[in-house]
Design a protein around this motif. Structure first.
Motif, short mmCIF file in Angstrom:
data_model
loop_
_atom_site.label_atom_id
_atom_site.label_comp_id
_atom_site.label_asym_id
_atom_site.label_seq_id
_atom_site.Cartn_x
_atom_site.Cartn_y
_atom_site.Cartn_z
N PRO A 38 19.02 15.00 -4.16
CA PRO A 38 18.39 14.67 -2.70
C PRO A 38 17.82 13.38 -2.60
O PRO A 38 17.07 13.17 -3.54
N THR A 43 14.32 7.63 -0.96
CA THR A 43 13.96 7.80 -2.55
C THR A 43 14.36 8.78 -3.14
O THR A 43 14.39 10.18 -2.44
N VAL A 44 14.91 9.07 -4.31
CA VAL A 44 15.21 10.28 -4.88
C VAL A 44 13.98 11.09 -5.02
O VAL A 44 12.88 10.97 -5.71
N VAL A 45 14.28 12.66 -4.70
CA VAL A 45 13.01 13.47 -4.81
C VAL A 45 13.80 14.89 -5.32
O VAL A 45 14.92 14.88 -5.80
#
Lengths: 66, 312
Positions: A38, A43-45
């Motif tokens: 995701p 931003t990758v979270v």
């Protein structure tokens, strides 16, 4: 809450209950955890991240091919 | 925002529950690879890394290169790409790999299916009459054959493969579900066979989840192609992937436990008493390469598909 979701390069608006996480969204969309990364508002979270209305979520497929 | 132990935003949630930021994820990946290299690589080794321009082999190649540069006496290291000629896929990853190797000054050898077999995979697939023989079976057999030959002819003593935890789980399940237990007895972190023609294969990423490598790739290689092989979804491997990923959701940690159990308990037992389904190693009657049958899988496929003898 209303979310903008991009999945497999297709965009859609998704409505979820007032509070929820990325995991809740993935369950709603029948997405398997290990199949997608995701990206929340660029931003990758992780799937534990909380969501709020207006958030943009992109799901990048965990692609195979070493 | 969920945080890593260092206070920075988390990007990865491991099956053990740990949250990790991008930097600590990379640090962990490096520690995994370096530990494996320390365990299995000798100072007399010459290394070849099977690279494709994909996320796994790019990460592996970079980490092996970094590990090697830190040594007092760096080992010979080269990358090998087997270009199957899959249109809409391979040309992009090849281009990325070529730039990557040039930037890091890593010698790269490229061997194509077209040069070696007289045909690329797309053309081979069109002439395939028996749809029971999957694209992965054909592609995999020729790629392994060529990788071994090219690595051997380059003088490599270890061929490093970027198979990750998910790859290994899928392979194990495939071998078990198809009754090919003999194959399951030839895998592992380091595969050595009693034949001079085989370059021992080594898999430093064997315990690293594919999702972790995907996140590492997204964060560290902005121009990394995110394309998947167009033949993937017709394969048995894809079915195993979906099944394993669904099961992991229900039982987090299953993949790592399975591979650890396999490496620790199952593989040694299979190697001690080889199952009948594996076949004994011998020389192929056609090409002279190691084979588990009179005629190796590569030659069988070559004859069936009307291809010339692989000539790396």
């Amino acid at each position: 809450m209303k979310l903008e979701v991009e999945l497999e390069k297709k965009k859609q608006t998704v409505e979820l209950k007032a509070r929820g996480t990325i995991k809740d969204l993935m369950d709603h969309l029948n997405l398997i955890l290990d199949e997608y990364v995701p990206i929340l508002n660029g931003t990758v979270v992780t799937e534990l991240e909380n969501l709020k209305t207006g958030d943009k979520v992109k799901f990048v497929r965990v692609w195979s091919g070493g | 925002m969920d945080e890593c132990r260092c206070g920075r935003p988390a990007v990865y949630h491991g099956s053990g529950g740990r949250l990790t930021c991008g930097d600590h994820l990379s640090e962990w990946l490096r520690s995994q690879v370096f530990a494996e290299l320390k365990k299995f690589i000798k100072s007399s080794d010459s290394l070849a890394v099977a690279a494709s321009g994909g996320k796994d082999s790019t990460a592996l190649l970079e980490m092996v290169h970094d590990w090697n540069c830190e040594r007092n006496n760096p080992l010979p290291l080269k990358a090998i790409l087997i270009d199957e000629g899959i249109t809409g896929y391979r040309e992009f990853t090849r281009k990325f790999l070529e730039k990557f190797c040039e930037f890091h000054d890593i010698p790269l050898t490229v061997v194509t299916f077209r040069e070696s077999l007289g045909s690329n995979l797309d053309s081979i697939m069109k002439r395939r009459k028996d749809s029971q023989v999957s694209s992965c079976t054909i592609c995999g057999a020729f790629r392994r054959y060529l990788l071994n030959r090219v690595a051997r002819e380059a003088g490599a003593t270890k061929l490093l493969l970027a198979h990750n935890l998910d790859d290994e789980v899928q392979t194990l399940l495939m071998n078990l579900f198809t009754g090919n237990v003999g194959q399951a007895g030839r895998k592992g972190e380091l595969s050595e066979t009693p034949d001079d023609l085989f370059v021992p294969r080594f898999k430093p990423l064997i315990r690293v989840p594919e999702k972790a490598l995907t996140i590492h790739g997204l964060l560290h290689y902005p121009s990394l192609p995110d394309r998947e092989c167009p033949y993937l979804r017709e394969s048995l491997r894809y079915e195993m992937r979906l099944m394993a990923n669904e099961y992991e959701t229900l039982h987090p940690g299953f993949k790592l436990k399975l591979i650890n159990t396999y490496l620790r308990d199952i593989l040694p037992a299979l190697q001690k008493t080889p199952p009948k389904s594996g076949g004994n190693l011998q020389k192929c009657e056609c090409c002279g390469e190691p084979a588990s049958q009179l005629i190796c899988k590569t030659c069988q496929l070559r004859q069936t598909l009307g291809l010339k003898a692989p000539d790396a």
